[in-house]
Scaffold this motif. Sequence first.
Motif, short mmCIF file in Angstrom:
data_model
loop_
_atom_site.label_atom_id
_atom_site.label_comp_id
_atom_site.label_asym_id
_atom_site.label_seq_id
_atom_site.Cartn_x
_atom_site.Cartn_y
_atom_site.Cartn_z
N ILE A 167 0.82 -1.20 0.00
CA ILE A 167 0.00 0.00 0.00
C ILE A 167 0.87 1.27 0.00
N HIS A 168 1.94 1.29 0.80
CA HIS A 168 2.79 2.49 0.85
C HIS A 168 3.54 2.68 -0.47
N LEU A 170 2.43 1.77 -3.43
CA LEU A 170 1.46 2.24 -4.42
C LEU A 170 1.16 3.74 -4.23
N ARG A 171 1.09 4.18 -3.00
CA ARG A 171 0.85 5.61 -2.76
C ARG A 171 2.02 6.45 -3.25
N LYS A 172 3.23 5.95 -3.07
CA LYS A 172 4.40 6.69 -3.53
C LYS A 172 4.44 6.74 -5.05
N SER A 174 1.91 6.61 -7.06
CA SER A 174 0.85 7.50 -7.56
C SER A 174 1.29 8.95 -7.56
N GLN A 175 2.24 9.32 -6.69
CA GLN A 175 2.74 10.69 -6.64
C GLN A 175 3.83 10.95 -7.70
N GLU A 196 -10.90 2.98 -1.74
CA GLU A 196 -10.16 4.20 -1.45
C GLU A 196 -9.00 4.38 -2.42
N LEU A 197 -8.34 3.28 -2.79
CA LEU A 197 -7.22 3.36 -3.73
C LEU A 197 -7.71 3.74 -5.12
N GLN A 200 -8.02 7.38 -5.43
CA GLN A 200 -6.73 8.05 -5.51
C GLN A 200 -6.13 7.95 -6.90
N TYR A 201 -6.36 6.85 -7.59
CA TYR A 201 -5.71 6.60 -8.88
C TYR A 201 -6.57 7.00 -10.07
#
Length: 473
Positions: A167-168, A170-172, A174-175, A196-197, A200-201
């Motif tokens: 999860i971390h 994937l968040r990185k 996405s940025q 939620e993901l 974000q995407y």
Amino acid sequence: MTQFTDLGLSQPVLQALELKGYTVPTPIQAQAIPPVLAGRDLLGIAQTGTGKTAAFMLPSIDRLRAAGRQTPFKSCRMLVLAPTRELAGQIAQSAKDYGALAGLKVAAIVGGTSVNKDRNKLHRGTDILVATPGRLLDLIDQRAFGLSGVEILVLDEADQMLDLGFIHALRKISQLVPQERQTLFFSATMPTAIRELVKQYCHDPVQVSVTPESTTAERVDQYLMMVQQDEKQTLLEMILRGRHEVPGKFERVLIFTRTKHGADRVVKKLAQAGVPANAIHGNKSQPQRERALDEFRRAKTPVLIATDVAARGIDIPGVSHVINYELPNVAEQYVHRIGRTARAGADGIAIAFCAEDERAYLKDIRKVTGAELERLPLPDNFRAVVEGVGPEKREQKPRLARPKITPRGQQPRAEGEARPAKPAAGKPHRKHPPRAGRPQSGSASPNEGGAGGAGGGGRTQRRRRFGSGRARG
């Protein structure tokens, strides 16, 4: 009936499909290809084995060709993220097959391989990159690769990436990817974290769902066997050796355990029973995993033991049986496990071993999937085999007698001869006489006792002058 020619795909892609013998799209392909060709974001909910790879790869190849942009330096135009090494390799191979006539460069990077080779591979960039999140971030942190050139981003099996702790990562990622991009999001299940993901995407995604959420494959016949935890190995050996009949004909058997050590233990005990098998899990190196899959694919070793890390990465036709040696503690994993059989339109058999302490897992599986597993009986002579008194009892190797060791210079004792008496306790006899000038035991010495003795006084003076060795230490 819809054909691939009706979906608006280009001629090079259609020719590549014709070479592979594909003419009729699966339901998810028929629904997903048109909106992807139109440039829309997509949320696809489908089980494994339904053709998701072609659903996003075929239209993406056409879009990359139509854009006509150059391959970016140290970057890629299309990024596909996959949770496991095996799945990444299979997606990359499909991309090469589908884009064989499109002139696009395809590369794959996964953990467990040389980082330097990956750096060299991606130095000039690539059109399509298939990667696992961990290795991709390693190269980004080393400034050997960037995501500035990404036009299309694909997350395949997103729910398992969350289960594996990505999860971390994937968040990185996405940025780091451009905001102006097309995102294709695929998952077999849709828990809250995935929703939620998606927010974000994706931007206003088209949702495609070909099966109800968390349902099991329709072509898989599911069975249940209640057995004690310490008796599972015996039951498994009897089934694999043909000593107990179960539905279906064995071709390739995939067996799932919860832990890596459990998988290795099952392989070891099967080998002792004369059943060759391989294991595949996170502790195995990439060459070992590839070799195990290759032997399984060629049926050289038709029994493969795996953990859930391989549940989504084994796309091998001909898997006749999936045996859940241990039930998964996450009910959704059951869907992915049994999805390894009944692929490409074939039928499959799934057998679950359930112990008393796994009843809660079985209840969750039934609740989430809505599946009712048919109960199978244990073998008639199973209790006798477990207790070691039945005809199936393994032949035990005779224990070798421990050899008697006779000390050097002694003769071996005759049968019934008494053991020689041990010498009396005391100081050992001196082999050599004392040196000249040294007093023997019990004799008077001029250096002993007495304050006026040279020896005693000298030692006392030295102690007072320098201190004892113990105090100095």
